[in-house]
Design a protein around this motif. Sequence first.
Motif, PDB file in Angstrom:
ATOM      1  N   THR A  26       0.827  -1.207   0.000  1.00 52.54           N
ATOM      2  CA  THR A  26       0.000   0.000   0.000  1.00 52.54           C
ATOM      3  C   THR A  26       0.861   1.258   0.000  1.00 52.54           C
ATOM      4  O   THR A  26       0.571   2.225  -0.709  1.00 52.54           O
ATOM      5  N   ASP A  58      -7.393   0.634  -1.359  1.00 54.09           N
ATOM      6  CA  ASP A  58      -7.696  -0.655  -0.715  1.00 54.09           C
ATOM      7  C   ASP A  58      -9.039  -0.656   0.001  1.00 54.09           C
ATOM      8  O   ASP A  58      -9.698  -1.680   0.052  1.00 54.09           O
ATOM      9  N   ASP A 108      -5.350  -1.554  -5.392  1.00 50.97           N
ATOM     10  CA  ASP A 108      -4.787  -2.080  -4.149  1.00 50.97           C
ATOM     11  C   ASP A 108      -5.762  -3.111  -3.583  1.00 50.97           C
ATOM     12  O   ASP A 108      -6.849  -2.750  -3.150  1.00 50.97           O
ATOM     13  N   GLU A 109      -5.393  -4.347  -3.610  1.00 52.01           N
ATOM     14  CA  GLU A 109      -6.235  -5.446  -3.136  1.00 52.01           C
ATOM     15  C   GLU A 109      -7.664  -5.355  -3.674  1.00 52.01           C
ATOM     16  O   GLU A 109      -8.619  -5.270  -2.903  1.00 52.01           O
TER      17      GLU A 109
HETATM   18 MG   LIG Z   1      -2.206  -2.888   2.047  1.00 58.65          MG
END
Ligand SMILES: [Mg+2]
Lengths: 558, 240
Positions: free
Chosen positions: B43, B83, B159-160
Motif C-alpha cells: 500500500t 484498498d 490495491d487489493e
Molecule cells: Mg495494504
Amino acid sequence: MKQFINLLKISLNVNFGISALRYRFTKERKRLWEPVLIFLSIIVGGGSITAFYTMILQNVYMVGLVLNSPEIVIIVSLIIGQFTVFVFGIMYIISAFYFSNDINILVPLPLKPYQVLGCKFITIMINEYLILLPLLVPSIIIYGTGIKPGIAYWFKSVFIILLSPVIPLIIASVFVLILMRLVNIRKSKDLLIVIGTLFGVLLSLTVNYYTQKMPDGDPGQFVQNLVSSRIDIIEMIGEKFPHVIWSTYSLSKTGLEGFIYFGLTIIVFILAFAFLLWLGNQIFYRGLLSGQEVSSRKKRLSPEQINRKTQGASSPVTALFRREWKLFIRTPIYALNGLAGMIMVPFILLMPVFTRGEEMQDAISLIRQPQFIAHATLGSFGLILFTASVNIVACTSISREGQTFCISKMILVAPKHQVAAKLLHGMSISAIGIAVTLALVAIVLQLPLLRLLIVLILGLLGNLLLNILNLIIDVIRPKLEWNNPQEAVKQNLNGFFSILLTMVSLGCLAGLSVFLFDMGLSEWWIYIILGVIAGILSLLSLKVLFTLAEKAYKKLEI
Amino acid sequence: MVKITNLSKSYNRGAVKAVDNLNLHVKPGEIFGFLGPNGAGKTTTIKMMVGLLNPDQGSIFINDYDNQRDPIAAKRSIGYVPDSPEVYDRLTGLEYLDFMANVYEVSPDEKKKRISYFLEMFDLVDAANDLIKSYSHGMKQKIVLTGALLHNPALWIMDEPMVGLDPRSSHLLKELMREHCDRGNTVFFSTHILEVAERLCDRIGIIHKGKLIAIGTLEELRHGEHAGTLENIFLELTEQ
Ligand SMILES: [Mg+2]
Ligand SMILES: Nc1ncnc2c1ncn2[C@@H]1O[C@H](COP(=O)(O)OP(=O)(O)O)[C@@H](O)[C@H]1O
C-alpha cells in the motif's frame, strides 16, 4: 475552470448534503421533522440574539449621527464580522483543508492543489454566511433606512456582504497553511483540540464576565458612552485593516467616489484571493502529505506487560465501566464536551456574585435568613440538577460506540449490564459536576452542613433519574453512523433532547415545590417527598431502560 | 509504463522502514501482480505512485512522466482504486461517476456511453440513483472501479481489488483487467490471493519487508533454485 466548477459543485453538494436531503425526502421518508425542528430552534434562538444585537447597533448608529459619521455602525459591524469569521474560520479551515475525508479521493485526481484549496475555501466561505448575515444585515438596514443613500447603496451592499469573509478567511488560511508546513499537526491533533476548547472556554468566560459587568440602567446609554469614548480604537482597527474602511466608504460615499472605493475593495479581494491560490499551489499538498502518517509505536510487549495490560478477571460491569472511562478520556472531544460544560456552567451562573460583590452580599445574607433557607436549599438542588446533567455523556453513550456497536452486540454480556456500566459511567461524571457545584454553593451561599448534605443526596438521586432518562433517549435513537467522533456528540440531536428533558424536570421540580409549600408542609417533609419521588421514578425508569435496552441491542443494526 | 528507482519511505522518522530501496519496472501492456504478506509495503508503494505519499528517496515515472515534477500529467494517466473504497457517501452513485468523468475531462458522449456500460455490467443500474451511503462494501468497490476506468487510463492501479467482491464480480473484474490490457493499457495491482496472481498476471513482483525479493514471469520465478507452485515460492521467499 470547468474542472473547478465541477469540483465546487460536488463539494457544495457534499457539504450541505443536498443529495442526501433529497434522498431523505423522496426515498427514506423517515424523521422528516428533525431538520424542521433544528431549523426552528435556530430561528428562535438566533432571532432573539439578533434582536438584542440590532438594538445595540441602533445605539452605535445614534452616536455616529452625533459625531457626524453615521457610517460607524457599518464599520463596527464589519469589524465584529471579520473577527467572528476569523475565529470560526481557523477551526473550519484546519478541519476542511487537512482532516476531511475527501483528501484521499481528491489528491490522486489530476487536479491542481490550488483548485482543491480554492474550492474548499469557497465552501467554508458559504458556511460562514450563516453567522455573518445576522451580524451584517442589521447594520446595512439601519444605515440604509436612516440615511436613504439610494439604490446603488443596496446594490453594492449585497457584494460587500457576500465578499466580507474573504480577507479574514485568507489571513486564517495563510496562517494555517504555513503552520501545517512547519509542524505535523496530525500527530498533535488531540493537543490542538484541547487548546482550541480551552481557548473557547476562556473566551466565553471573559465575554460573560464583561456582559455581567455592564452597569444597570439603560444598556443603550452604556453602548453609546462606550462607542464615543472608544472611537479612537475603532479608527485604529480601521487603519490596520483598511479594507474595512474601504468597504464602508464604498457604501457610505455616494456617486463616483463610492464606486471608486467599491472597485478598489473588489480589486483588493481578488488580489488577496489570487495570492492565497498561488501560495496554496506551492505548499498545500506538501503540508498535507507530510501529515498523512499516523504514529504507531511498535514496541514488543513482554509477556509480563501483556499480563499486566490484560488485567485479571473482573465482573463484566466493572470491565465495561473501565472501558467506558478509557474511551472517554482518550478521545479529547468526548472528555471536553463531557467535562468542560459541567465545570464552566456553575461558574457562569454564579458569576454575578464575583462581578458585583456588594449587591450580591446583601442578597446572600437575605438568603441565609431562616425563612428563606428552605428556598435556598431547593434552589441549590435545582442548580445541581442543571449543572450536573448538562453533559452529553449519558445521552450519547451508545451513539459514541458508532460502528463498534457491533462488538457490543456480539459480546456475551447482557444488554442490561452494558447499559448499567454506561449509567455508572454517566453517574461518575455527574458526580464531578455535583462536587463542583456543591463546593461553589458551600462557598458562596454558605449553607449549613446539614442542608448541604441534603442537597448532595437529592442531587445524586435527581441526577440518577436524569441520567437514566438520558440513556433511554440514546437507547431509543442512537446515532451510530458517523465518521468523526465530533459528529457523535456535537451533531447529535440527543443532546438537544437531553437539555429539553432537564428543563422539563426543573419545571416539574419548581411546580412541585411551590405546591408542597402551599400545602404548608415543613421543609423536612418536602425534602423527603422529593427524594422519595426521585427514587421511585428512578427505579421505574431503570426497569424501562433495561427492557428497552434488551430490545434495542437485538434490533439495532449498523 | 512504470519505472520506480531507488524508492524508499519510512514512517515515524525512520523507525519503520516501509519501503526500502525499491526498483521496479512495469512494461506497457502487461498485467503486473504485486505480491507480499501483510505489512510488506504494498500500500505504501502504491500510495507513492498515485501521489498520496511523498517518497523519502527515489523517483517514480508513470507513462514517462515524473510524478514529482509533473504530477498532473502522471495522475491523468492513472486510474486508482484504493484498498478501502473511499467515496463521497453523500452523493448518489451517478453523481459520483459524473464527477469523476468531468475531472478527467471525458467527452459527454463518451461519458454517457461508458457510465451506462459499466453500470450495466456491474449490475448497478437500479442503485445508481441511491446514496452511496446505502451501498454495500462490494457495491462501493464496484462504483470506485467504474470511476477509475471512465477515462480509459493508460495505467490502472488497484490495491487489493478482490477483497469484498462476490465471485461473479471478481470474475468480471478479472475479465476487465484482461480487456484493459488488450486495449494497449497496463494494469498494476497488489494482492495476497496467489491463485489470482498465478492465473492472471503476465509478471509478478514479490515484496517483503519493503524490499523487492523476486520479479519475473511465473516461469522465471519457477526456475532458479525455486520450484513448484507460486504458493511454494511465496512461502519459501517470505519465510523469515
Ligand atoms: Mg495494504
Ligand atoms: N500511516 C502509517 N503510519 C505509520 N506506519 C505505517 C503507516 N502505514 C503503514 N505503516 C507501516 O508500514 C509498513 C507497510 O505497510 P503497508 O504498506 O500498508 O503494507 P501492505 O499494504 O503491504 O500490507 C507496515 O509495517 C505498517 O505498519
